[in-house]
Motif scaffolding. Sequence first.
Motif, PDB file in Angstrom:
ATOM      1  N   PHE A 117       0.858  -1.178   0.000  1.00  0.00           N
ATOM      2  CA  PHE A 117       0.000   0.000   0.000  1.00  0.00           C
ATOM      3  C   PHE A 117       0.895   1.230   0.000  1.00  0.00           C
ATOM      4  CE2 PHE A 117      -2.333   3.442   2.003  1.00  0.00           C
ATOM      5  CZ  PHE A 117      -3.552   3.392   1.343  1.00  0.00           C
ATOM      6  N   VAL A 118       0.621   2.190  -0.882  1.00  0.00           N
ATOM      7  CA  VAL A 118       1.436   3.397  -0.950  1.00  0.00           C
ATOM      8  C   VAL A 118       0.555   4.617  -0.732  1.00  0.00           C
ATOM      9  CG1 VAL A 118       3.140   2.363  -2.484  1.00  0.00           C
ATOM     10  CG2 VAL A 118       1.202   3.608  -3.459  1.00  0.00           C
ATOM     11  N   ARG A 119       1.186   5.668  -0.244  1.00  0.00           N
ATOM     12  CA  ARG A 119       0.494   6.914   0.025  1.00  0.00           C
ATOM     13  C   ARG A 119       0.731   7.931  -1.088  1.00  0.00           C
ATOM     14  NH1 ARG A 119      -3.693   6.541   2.879  1.00  0.00           N
ATOM     15  NH2 ARG A 119      -3.431   5.232   4.710  1.00  0.00           N
ATOM     16  N   ALA A 120      -0.247   8.818  -1.295  1.00  0.00           N
ATOM     17  CA  ALA A 120      -0.070   9.907  -2.240  1.00  0.00           C
ATOM     18  C   ALA A 120       1.156  10.720  -1.853  1.00  0.00           C
ATOM     19  CB  ALA A 120      -1.312  10.801  -2.244  1.00  0.00           C
ATOM     20  N   GLY A 121       2.056  10.944  -2.819  1.00  0.00           N
ATOM     21  CA  GLY A 121       3.282  11.688  -2.552  1.00  0.00           C
ATOM     22  C   GLY A 121       4.435  10.839  -2.078  1.00  0.00           C
ATOM     23  N   GLN A 122       4.238   9.526  -1.942  1.00  0.00           N
ATOM     24  CA  GLN A 122       5.329   8.633  -1.544  1.00  0.00           C
ATOM     25  C   GLN A 122       6.193   8.311  -2.757  1.00  0.00           C
ATOM     26  OE1 GLN A 122       3.996   5.005   0.325  1.00  0.00           O
ATOM     27  NE2 GLN A 122       5.940   3.953  -0.039  1.00  0.00           N
ATOM     28  N   GLN A 123       7.512   8.339  -2.610  1.00  0.00           N
ATOM     29  CA  GLN A 123       8.382   7.971  -3.726  1.00  0.00           C
ATOM     30  C   GLN A 123       8.277   6.481  -3.988  1.00  0.00           C
ATOM     31  OE1 GLN A 123      12.530   9.066  -3.446  1.00  0.00           O
ATOM     32  NE2 GLN A 123      13.038   8.143  -5.427  1.00  0.00           N
ATOM     33  N   ILE A 124       8.077   6.117  -5.258  1.00  0.00           N
ATOM     34  CA  ILE A 124       7.925   4.711  -5.622  1.00  0.00           C
ATOM     35  C   ILE A 124       9.010   4.228  -6.570  1.00  0.00           C
ATOM     36  CG2 ILE A 124       5.419   4.698  -5.220  1.00  0.00           C
ATOM     37  CD1 ILE A 124       5.052   5.005  -8.267  1.00  0.00           C
ATOM     38  N   ALA A 125       9.727   5.142  -7.225  1.00  0.00           N
ATOM     39  CA  ALA A 125      10.731   4.724  -8.209  1.00  0.00           C
ATOM     40  C   ALA A 125      11.595   5.931  -8.577  1.00  0.00           C
ATOM     41  CB  ALA A 125      10.053   4.155  -9.463  1.00  0.00           C
ATOM     42  N   ARG A 126      12.501   5.693  -9.574  1.00  0.00           N
ATOM     43  CA  ARG A 126      13.339   6.764 -10.126  1.00  0.00           C
ATOM     44  C   ARG A 126      13.236   6.740 -11.644  1.00  0.00           C
ATOM     45  NH1 ARG A 126      16.661   3.978  -6.495  1.00  0.00           N
ATOM     46  NH2 ARG A 126      16.945   5.043  -4.484  1.00  0.00           N
ATOM     47  N   VAL A 127      13.313   7.909 -12.246  1.00  0.00           N
ATOM     48  CA  VAL A 127      13.206   8.024 -13.705  1.00  0.00           C
ATOM     49  C   VAL A 127      14.319   7.233 -14.379  1.00  0.00           C
ATOM     50  CG1 VAL A 127      13.412   9.634 -15.642  1.00  0.00           C
ATOM     51  CG2 VAL A 127      12.028  10.248 -13.634  1.00  0.00           C
ATOM     52  N   GLY A 128      13.940   6.548 -15.474  1.00  0.00           N
ATOM     53  CA  GLY A 128      14.920   5.753 -16.214  1.00  0.00           C
ATOM     54  C   GLY A 128      14.790   5.944 -17.712  1.00  0.00           C
ATOM     55  N   ASN A 129      15.442   5.033 -18.456  1.00  0.00           N
ATOM     56  CA  ASN A 129      15.488   5.117 -19.925  1.00  0.00           C
ATOM     57  C   ASN A 129      15.434   3.711 -20.504  1.00  0.00           C
ATOM     58  OD1 ASN A 129      15.778   6.278 -22.490  1.00  0.00           O
ATOM     59  ND2 ASN A 129      18.013   6.172 -22.403  1.00  0.00           N
ATOM     60  N   GLU A 130      14.648   2.846 -19.873  1.00  0.00           N
ATOM     61  CA  GLU A 130      14.585   1.438 -20.268  1.00  0.00           C
ATOM     62  C   GLU A 130      13.483   1.212 -21.302  1.00  0.00           C
ATOM     63  OE1 GLU A 130      16.927  -0.794 -18.748  1.00  0.00           O
ATOM     64  OE2 GLU A 130      17.633   1.223 -18.236  1.00  0.00           O
ATOM     65  N   GLY A 131      13.554   0.073 -21.998  1.00  0.00           N
ATOM     66  CA  GLY A 131      12.531  -0.309 -22.963  1.00  0.00           C
ATOM     67  C   GLY A 131      12.551   0.561 -24.198  1.00  0.00           C
ATOM     68  N   ASP A 132      11.380   0.807 -24.783  1.00  0.00           N
ATOM     69  CA  ASP A 132      11.254   1.613 -26.000  1.00  0.00           C
ATOM     70  C   ASP A 132      11.314   3.092 -25.619  1.00  0.00           C
ATOM     71  OD1 ASP A 132      10.929  -0.770 -27.353  1.00  0.00           O
ATOM     72  OD2 ASP A 132       8.730  -0.679 -27.307  1.00  0.00           O
ATOM     73  N   SER A 133      12.520   3.573 -25.423  1.00  0.00           N
ATOM     74  CA  SER A 133      12.710   4.944 -24.943  1.00  0.00           C
ATOM     75  C   SER A 133      13.902   5.564 -25.657  1.00  0.00           C
ATOM     76  CB  SER A 133      12.952   4.942 -23.431  1.00  0.00           C
ATOM     77  OG  SER A 133      13.281   6.225 -22.948  1.00  0.00           O
ATOM     78  N   THR A 134      13.798   6.856 -25.980  1.00  0.00           N
ATOM     79  CA  THR A 134      14.891   7.547 -26.666  1.00  0.00           C
ATOM     80  C   THR A 134      15.638   8.504 -25.749  1.00  0.00           C
ATOM     81  OG1 THR A 134      13.354   9.268 -27.387  1.00  0.00           O
ATOM     82  CG2 THR A 134      13.695   7.406 -28.881  1.00  0.00           C
ATOM     83  N   GLY A 135      15.267   8.514 -24.467  1.00  0.00           N
ATOM     84  CA  GLY A 135      15.941   9.373 -23.511  1.00  0.00           C
ATOM     85  C   GLY A 135      15.253   9.269 -22.168  1.00  0.00           C
ATOM     86  N   PRO A 136      15.909   9.672 -21.092  1.00  0.00           N
ATOM     87  CA  PRO A 136      15.313   9.546 -19.757  1.00  0.00           C
ATOM     88  C   PRO A 136      13.979  10.297 -19.664  1.00  0.00           C
ATOM     89  CG  PRO A 136      17.641  10.097 -19.601  1.00  0.00           C
ATOM     90  CD  PRO A 136      17.266  10.268 -21.030  1.00  0.00           C
ATOM     91  N   HIS A 137      12.948   9.626 -19.220  1.00  0.00           N
ATOM     92  CA  HIS A 137      11.651  10.258 -19.006  1.00  0.00           C
ATOM     93  C   HIS A 137      10.747   9.295 -18.233  1.00  0.00           C
ATOM     94  CE1 HIS A 137      10.548   7.718 -22.474  1.00  0.00           C
ATOM     95  NE2 HIS A 137       9.277   7.916 -22.149  1.00  0.00           N
ATOM     96  N   LEU A 138       9.655   9.825 -17.734  1.00  0.00           N
ATOM     97  CA  LEU A 138       8.611   8.998 -17.124  1.00  0.00           C
ATOM     98  C   LEU A 138       7.428   8.929 -18.080  1.00  0.00           C
ATOM     99  CD1 LEU A 138       7.101   7.502 -14.826  1.00  0.00           C
ATOM    100  CD2 LEU A 138       6.320   9.763 -14.050  1.00  0.00           C
ATOM    101  N   HIS A 139       7.037   7.724 -18.425  1.00  0.00           N
ATOM    102  CA  HIS A 139       5.791   7.511 -19.159  1.00  0.00           C
ATOM    103  C   HIS A 139       4.694   7.253 -18.129  1.00  0.00           C
ATOM    104  CE1 HIS A 139       3.087   6.144 -22.360  1.00  0.00           C
ATOM    105  NE2 HIS A 139       2.708   5.204 -21.504  1.00  0.00           N
ATOM    106  N   PHE A 140       3.597   8.013 -18.205  1.00  0.00           N
ATOM    107  CA  PHE A 140       2.539   7.966 -17.183  1.00  0.00           C
ATOM    108  C   PHE A 140       1.188   7.758 -17.850  1.00  0.00           C
ATOM    109  CE2 PHE A 140      -0.564  10.371 -14.514  1.00  0.00           C
ATOM    110  CZ  PHE A 140      -0.475   9.604 -13.355  1.00  0.00           C
ATOM    111  N   GLU A 141       0.451   6.745 -17.371  1.00  0.00           N
ATOM    112  CA  GLU A 141      -0.864   6.436 -17.924  1.00  0.00           C
ATOM    113  C   GLU A 141      -1.916   6.424 -16.813  1.00  0.00           C
ATOM    114  OE1 GLU A 141       0.778   3.328 -21.378  1.00  0.00           O
ATOM    115  OE2 GLU A 141      -0.626   2.621 -19.827  1.00  0.00           O
ATOM    116  N   VAL A 142      -3.187   6.625 -17.229  1.00  0.00           N
ATOM    117  CA  VAL A 142      -4.347   6.497 -16.336  1.00  0.00           C
ATOM    118  C   VAL A 142      -5.386   5.635 -17.045  1.00  0.00           C
ATOM    119  CG1 VAL A 142      -6.187   7.700 -15.108  1.00  0.00           C
ATOM    120  CG2 VAL A 142      -3.928   8.764 -15.296  1.00  0.00           C
TER     121      VAL A 142
END
Length: 494
Positions: A117-142
């Motif tokens: 269980f995680v809280r709003a505003g809790q750190q869950i990860a760090r930005v990376g550049n893995e998979g189908d990516s051309t540079g460091p970024h966060l891909h975010f979906e809803v």
Amino acid sequence: MTTTLSGEMTPAVTTLTDHPTAEGTPAMAFPFVPVAGGNNIISSGFRTPGRPDHNGIDFAAPQGEPIYAVEDGVVVRSGPASGFGNWIVLDHQATLHVDTVYGHMRAADLLVSQGMFVRAGQQIARVGNEGDSTGPHLHFEVWNSPGRFGGAAIDPQPLLVGSANPPTGTIDPAAGTFYGVDISNHQGNFDIAATKREGFSFMAAKCTEGDFFKDSFWPRNRDLMQQHFPGMFCGYHFARNGDPITAQVANLKAHLGDPNIPVMLDYEDPNTPGSGANMRQLVDAINAAGMRVCAIYLPRWYWQGHMGSPPLNDLPPLWNSHYVTASGFASVIYPGKGFAGWKDYTPGAPVEILQFSDKARVAGKLVDVNAYEGTPDELRTLFGGAPGKLSVDDCVLDFWLQLLGPTGAGWPQLNNRSVVDALAEIGMHHGVPGMTPPPAGAAAASLPATTADRARDVFDQIRGPDGTGWNQLGNRSLVDAIAAIGHQLGVPGY
């Protein structure tokens, strides 16, 4: 709690109201953006003409930049994923009826695991550049209900309008608000599995009423709650104050099935006035029969208007009801920790669980919903604690209340005097030298906030301030005052 009542309702207060939204759209925005400065660093939008299959938005951020949960939720995925390298999927169905997806992180930068269980505003990860990516970024979906697996992707940007940057301090993922549902035969074959999927943490279901009624849905509800809410559920018995206690206990025990299942005592019979003595006798009888009362559902209005506000010390945790007027998702209509329903009944008698609505939307129905403020371990202890096992804090509190009265203003049966002042009055009546009680109706003593301060008060009550005896007892301790009265009365050995 149950529609067997004669229509008397808990006092309601006006609070949050429902806001209509488009189908598939959550009722409120996320409290936080997923990366600091998020709304200013969006590098790619949702399903743009150039990327019609892009199911999220991208945040351009440096490698290793913290990624935060945008809302309270449960981790349903954390690990490798096609196209993402690694991803995290959070379930926010209990609050916003959506899931969120975070992608392109390194495995070593995933800071949460499935089931957490995680809280709003809790750190869950760090930005990376893995998979189908051309540079460091966060891909975010809803994804709308039922979530990433079965729902549809929606544009995250409208849900981030006005969202704050994540807090810089550490978020405690354990402490917070946890929601529960209580049901009975009136809900029929209620979808308990869906209730769990929607993010609820605990449940209660009706088992019996008085000495006659057995809820026909209890065996079914019991087995499903054991499956989906292990260690976080109870059966409740609706007390009928005119029915014999022994017969009520026998009815409950026969239908409960497993005596290890905790029992919530629902004490609010509007047809026969209740009493502190009757309620305590019922609690004791249930425990003595090998079952355990984990909580007492005792609405404040009933305690005051139908029982005369008796003392509540040395009883299981209190479950109050105080309803908001709104209807909707539990987390949207919940009025918060400052709500009047959370107010202590008396010093040392706090509300542990609050039923705040009887018309919240859960699993497609309008039902009773409840809130618990604390940690999952504390909530689990409430449902699973041993019967009759008091903590040191409980014992010190009880000593304080016994010596000074349920509100610090003495005991009614002692002419509204504390034990010390009552002994002084008895001693004066019998002519014991030095016994001089203060006038009746002295100001109430304030209950100290900490166990240590309460223990100091208990010491002073027994031995006198700083151990020097009480003036009204002729500078005697409590024990010596009793001995002086006994001697004056001619009791052998005093």
